[in-house]
Enzyme design. Structure first.
Site, PDB file in Angstrom:
ATOM      1  N   ASP A   4       0.850  -1.188   0.000  1.00  0.00           N
ATOM      2  CA  ASP A   4       0.000   0.000   0.000  1.00  0.00           C
ATOM      3  C   ASP A   4       0.886   1.239   0.000  1.00  0.00           C
ATOM      4  O   ASP A   4       1.964   1.249   0.610  1.00  0.00           O
ATOM      5  CB  ASP A   4      -0.907   0.028   1.234  1.00  0.00           C
ATOM      6  CG  ASP A   4      -1.985  -1.044   1.194  1.00  0.00           C
ATOM      7  OD1 ASP A   4      -2.129  -1.692   0.141  1.00  0.00           O
ATOM      8  OD2 ASP A   4      -2.673  -1.224   2.211  1.00  0.00           O
ATOM      9  N   ASP A  19     -15.381  -4.980   0.041  1.00  0.00           N
ATOM     10  CA  ASP A  19     -14.849  -4.709   1.371  1.00  0.00           C
ATOM     11  C   ASP A  19     -16.000  -4.751   2.366  1.00  0.00           C
ATOM     12  O   ASP A  19     -16.987  -4.022   2.216  1.00  0.00           O
ATOM     13  CB  ASP A  19     -14.173  -3.340   1.396  1.00  0.00           C
ATOM     14  CG  ASP A  19     -13.146  -3.187   0.270  1.00  0.00           C
ATOM     15  OD1 ASP A  19     -12.399  -4.147   0.040  1.00  0.00           O
ATOM     16  OD2 ASP A  19     -13.116  -2.124  -0.377  1.00  0.00           O
TER      17      ASP A  19
END
Length: 241
Positions: free
Chosen positions: A8, A127
């Protein structure tokens, strides 16, 4: 089964956000391009890269990093704030063919068809937090049944998803594969499990679920446990196909 290391990006650095919260950001002194290069040399065929700055703040501060990483674009599935046709095309021109999308698809499912028209392989990011579907960089959530949602998106060409348990993401707690397994079987889509892939036990469980779903659990995405050496490259390679 694929084992996919995750990187990330936030503020131009390699980072992890515990449970997706900006105030819980952990930064790592690792060069993103060198890290990706090393992983490819180790034999990993797919690396998961998410631009958290774009996802959460709609900032393009990491774009110079994405340009550097484009040298390895064929090995990367890229995500984070891909909410417009222009931005998707911009990434495609850099060579990023596998693009992870979420919020834009929830607003306009035909975005999946557009991506395929420009030779992009869309991967939907499902998600979940407490059974709710989260979007807009995990800042918003809604009471949507994940299975019904995925079945509807399949009508627009959806074939593959990443299912992230937000409560487990970056926490080093174990992923609960029960919902991931249910999604794979009932929605009949290829799934990557993410969030809480934190130990060799996670990989063993994933391998079992991979068999139980006849390969619909396509793989797992490993973030913090990889970055902090809890799951070593050697162990991950042992479980990778």
């Amino acid at each position: 089964m694929l084992v996919v290391p995750a990187i990330d990006l936030f503020r131009g650095k390699v980072a992890r956000m515990v449970k997706g919260k900006k105030e819980n950001t952990i930064f790592y002194e690792k060069d993103p391009a060198e890290l990706v290069k090393k992983l490819i040399e180790e034999g990993f065929t797919l690396i998961h890269v998410v631009d958290l700055s774009k996802a959460i703040e709609n900032s393009v501060e990491n774009f110079p990093v994405l340009e550097r990483l484009s040298e390895f674009a064929e090995h990367i599935q890229i995500g984070g704030g891909i909410r417009s046709f222009d931005y998707a095309e911009r990434l495609r021109k850099l060579g990023y063919k596998r693009q992870i999308v979420s919020s834009k698809v929830l607003e306009d499912p035909s975005f999946l068809k557009f991506l395929k028209e420009i030779d992009v392989e869309p991967v939907f990011s499902l998600d979940t937090r407490g059974g709710k579907v989260a979007f807009k960089g995990w800042l918003a959530e809604e009471e949507i049944d994940p299975i019904s949602l995925l079945k509807r998106l399949k009508e627009y060409g959806l074939e593959e998803i990443v299912h992230t348990e937000i409560e487990k993401d970056g926490t080093l707690q174990e992923h609960d594969f029960s919902l991931t397994r249910k999604i794979a079987i009932e929605a009949e889509v290829n799934v990557f499990a993410a969030g809480g892939i934190s130990s060799e036990n996670s990989l063993k469980t994933a391998q079992r679920v991979h068999r139980e779903t006849n390969g619909l659990l396509k793989g797992v995405i490993v973030g913090r446990a990889f970055l902090e050496g809890i799951l070593t490259v050697e162990v991950m390679k042992r479980y990778a196909r």
